[in-house]
Design a protein around this motif. Sequence first.
Motif, mmCIF file in Angstrom:
data_model
loop_
_atom_site.group_PDB
_atom_site.id
_atom_site.type_symbol
_atom_site.label_atom_id
_atom_site.label_comp_id
_atom_site.label_asym_id
_atom_site.label_seq_id
_atom_site.Cartn_x
_atom_site.Cartn_y
_atom_site.Cartn_z
ATOM 1 N N ALA A 4 0.847 -1.190 0.000
ATOM 2 C CA ALA A 4 0.000 0.000 0.000
ATOM 3 C C ALA A 4 0.884 1.241 0.000
ATOM 4 O O ALA A 4 2.080 1.170 0.296
ATOM 5 N N ALA A 5 0.300 2.374 -0.341
ATOM 6 C CA ALA A 5 1.066 3.629 -0.307
ATOM 7 C C ALA A 5 1.553 3.880 1.121
ATOM 8 O O ALA A 5 0.776 3.750 2.077
ATOM 9 N N PRO A 6 2.823 4.227 1.302
ATOM 10 C CA PRO A 6 3.327 4.483 2.657
ATOM 11 C C PRO A 6 2.579 5.629 3.322
ATOM 12 O O PRO A 6 2.127 6.565 2.662
ATOM 13 N N THR A 7 2.455 5.533 4.635
ATOM 14 C CA THR A 7 1.887 6.627 5.413
ATOM 15 C C THR A 7 2.941 7.121 6.401
ATOM 16 O O THR A 7 3.836 6.365 6.793
ATOM 17 N N HIS A 8 2.844 8.401 6.791
ATOM 18 C CA HIS A 8 3.850 9.019 7.654
ATOM 19 C C HIS A 8 3.163 9.697 8.829
ATOM 20 O O HIS A 8 2.159 10.384 8.651
ATOM 21 N N ASP A 9 3.714 9.521 10.008
ATOM 22 C CA ASP A 9 3.173 10.164 11.198
ATOM 23 C C ASP A 9 4.313 10.479 12.155
ATOM 24 O O ASP A 9 4.896 9.592 12.767
ATOM 25 N N ARG A 10 4.673 11.754 12.229
ATOM 26 C CA ARG A 10 5.691 12.227 13.172
ATOM 27 C C ARG A 10 6.964 11.374 13.114
ATOM 28 O O ARG A 10 7.445 10.860 14.103
ATOM 29 N N GLY A 11 7.502 11.251 11.933
ATOM 30 C CA GLY A 11 8.776 10.572 11.773
ATOM 31 C C GLY A 11 8.698 9.074 11.604
ATOM 32 O O GLY A 11 9.721 8.427 11.373
ATOM 33 N N VAL A 12 7.513 8.503 11.707
ATOM 34 C CA VAL A 12 7.350 7.052 11.559
ATOM 35 C C VAL A 12 6.638 6.769 10.236
ATOM 36 O O VAL A 12 5.531 7.269 9.999
ATOM 37 N N THR A 13 7.281 5.985 9.385
ATOM 38 C CA THR A 13 6.694 5.590 8.105
ATOM 39 C C THR A 13 6.148 4.180 8.222
ATOM 40 O O THR A 13 6.857 3.266 8.682
ATOM 41 N N MET A 14 4.904 4.004 7.824
ATOM 42 C CA MET A 14 4.283 2.686 7.855
ATOM 43 C C MET A 14 4.281 2.084 6.460
ATOM 44 O O MET A 14 3.758 2.678 5.514
ATOM 45 N N LEU A 15 4.893 0.905 6.332
ATOM 46 C CA LEU A 15 4.874 0.142 5.089
ATOM 47 C C LEU A 15 3.923 -1.039 5.284
ATOM 48 O O LEU A 15 4.087 -1.821 6.224
ATOM 49 N N THR A 16 2.950 -1.157 4.396
ATOM 50 C CA THR A 16 1.892 -2.144 4.566
ATOM 51 C C THR A 16 1.925 -3.168 3.440
ATOM 52 O O THR A 16 1.755 -2.810 2.266
ATOM 53 N N LEU A 17 2.156 -4.422 3.803
ATOM 54 C CA LEU A 17 2.073 -5.512 2.831
ATOM 55 C C LEU A 17 0.618 -5.625 2.393
ATOM 56 O O LEU A 17 -0.280 -5.806 3.220
ATOM 57 N N ASP A 18 0.369 -5.537 1.096
ATOM 58 C CA ASP A 18 -1.003 -5.452 0.597
ATOM 59 C C ASP A 18 -1.150 -6.282 -0.674
ATOM 60 O O ASP A 18 -1.350 -5.751 -1.765
ATOM 61 N N SER A 19 -1.025 -7.597 -0.514
ATOM 62 C CA SER A 19 -1.198 -8.515 -1.631
ATOM 63 C C SER A 19 -2.183 -9.613 -1.216
ATOM 64 O O SER A 19 -1.800 -10.761 -0.986
ATOM 65 N N HIS A 54 0.459 -5.089 7.743
ATOM 66 C CA HIS A 54 -0.192 -5.852 6.667
ATOM 67 C C HIS A 54 -1.678 -5.542 6.626
ATOM 68 O O HIS A 54 -2.269 -5.101 7.613
ATOM 69 N N THR A 55 -2.284 -5.801 5.477
ATOM 70 C CA THR A 55 -3.734 -5.820 5.359
ATOM 71 C C THR A 55 -4.203 -7.265 5.499
ATOM 72 O O THR A 55 -3.428 -8.207 5.351
ATOM 73 N N GLY A 56 -5.477 -7.451 5.778
ATOM 74 C CA GLY A 56 -6.041 -8.792 5.854
ATOM 75 C C GLY A 56 -5.618 -9.549 7.105
ATOM 76 O O GLY A 56 -4.997 -9.008 8.015
ATOM 77 N N ASN A 57 -5.965 -10.844 7.138
ATOM 78 C CA ASN A 57 -5.709 -11.650 8.332
ATOM 79 C C ASN A 57 -4.398 -12.416 8.284
ATOM 80 O O ASN A 57 -4.164 -13.305 9.110
ATOM 81 N N THR A 58 -3.533 -12.077 7.321
ATOM 82 C CA THR A 58 -2.236 -12.752 7.207
ATOM 83 C C THR A 58 -1.132 -11.717 7.014
ATOM 84 O O THR A 58 -1.168 -10.928 6.067
ATOM 85 N N PHE A 59 -0.171 -11.731 7.935
ATOM 86 C CA PHE A 59 1.000 -10.859 7.787
ATOM 87 C C PHE A 59 1.816 -11.298 6.573
ATOM 88 O O PHE A 59 2.144 -10.488 5.712
ATOM 89 N N CYS A 60 2.155 -12.585 6.521
ATOM 90 C CA CYS A 60 2.889 -13.129 5.376
ATOM 91 C C CYS A 60 2.771 -14.643 5.408
ATOM 92 O O CYS A 60 3.053 -15.279 6.428
ATOM 93 N N ALA A 61 2.363 -15.226 4.275
ATOM 94 C CA ALA A 61 2.138 -16.667 4.187
ATOM 95 C C ALA A 61 3.389 -17.451 3.821
ATOM 96 O O ALA A 61 3.321 -18.657 3.604
ATOM 97 N N GLY A 62 4.543 -16.789 3.748
ATOM 98 C CA GLY A 62 5.762 -17.479 3.349
ATOM 99 C C GLY A 62 5.990 -17.357 1.860
ATOM 100 O O GLY A 62 5.473 -16.453 1.203
ATOM 101 N N ALA A 63 6.766 -18.268 1.316
ATOM 102 C CA ALA A 63 7.115 -18.202 -0.110
ATOM 103 C C ALA A 63 5.881 -18.333 -0.987
ATOM 104 O O ALA A 63 4.965 -19.104 -0.687
ATOM 105 N N ASP A 64 5.847 -17.568 -2.035
ATOM 106 C CA ASP A 64 4.810 -17.703 -3.053
ATOM 107 C C ASP A 64 5.202 -18.890 -3.929
ATOM 108 O O ASP A 64 6.132 -18.797 -4.738
#
Length: 244
Positions: A4-19, A54-64
């Motif tokens: 997802a597009a990064p978001t910024h809040d007072r020096g903290v950037t959030m990177l969101t896995l969105d697949s 992450h979005t959804g109910n899975t942070f990361c499912a491992g290798a694709d």
Amino acid sequence: MTLAAPTHDRGVTMLTLDSPANRNALSAGLVSGLADALDACAADDTVRAVVLTHTGNTFCAGADLKAPADPRAFVALMRRIVTLPKPVVARVTGHVRAGGLGLLGACDISVAGPDSSFALTESRLGLAPAVISLPLLPRLDPRAASRYYLTGERFDAAEAARAGLVTLAAEDVDKALVPVLDGLRRASPQGLAASKELVTVTVLKTFDQYAEDLIARSAALFASDEAREGMAAFLERRDPAWLL
């Protein structure tokens, strides 16, 4: 889309896995996109720390398994997290499997919620947690590593914290992150970078010593007959031939 597009809040950037189509599995695209995003954070003086979530109910499912990332690229990504001169904090409210645990192991701080679960499922596929051992084994309790590497059992956030996989298990992840992020905002950029160098020395030595060997092992395992059967069984939702 993998991030997802990064978001910024007072020096903290959030990177969101969105697949969501592949439960944020480690495809070549996700690995490349996350590496690029981390590079952008490293070069941005307004970024004090990074939160990986992450979005959804899975942070990361491992290798694709349908479009896997090259093991060397994934090792480079984990090392990039470890060497980034800014803290990387994992915010986990869902499931983490196999290679996803490598991302957690590379992060400096991680908080997991009650709906999260964890499993090193590689042995059930005819594989092994090869390259993700680089950040994991220096941090994990050895007895816990032996159990979960071998059995592939699922465990919860409380056990993940006890075993050293995550920093903290919390009922409310965002509430638990407030003092963490406040502390990072109060620290100087130089102080953070220098302090991170101290606490990642052992992990980086592991990368330097074992990365090439584990990349080779991973490639050999993925090319094996047992792994082909394990991955086919997983994708076909059936038991593998070796099940007793």
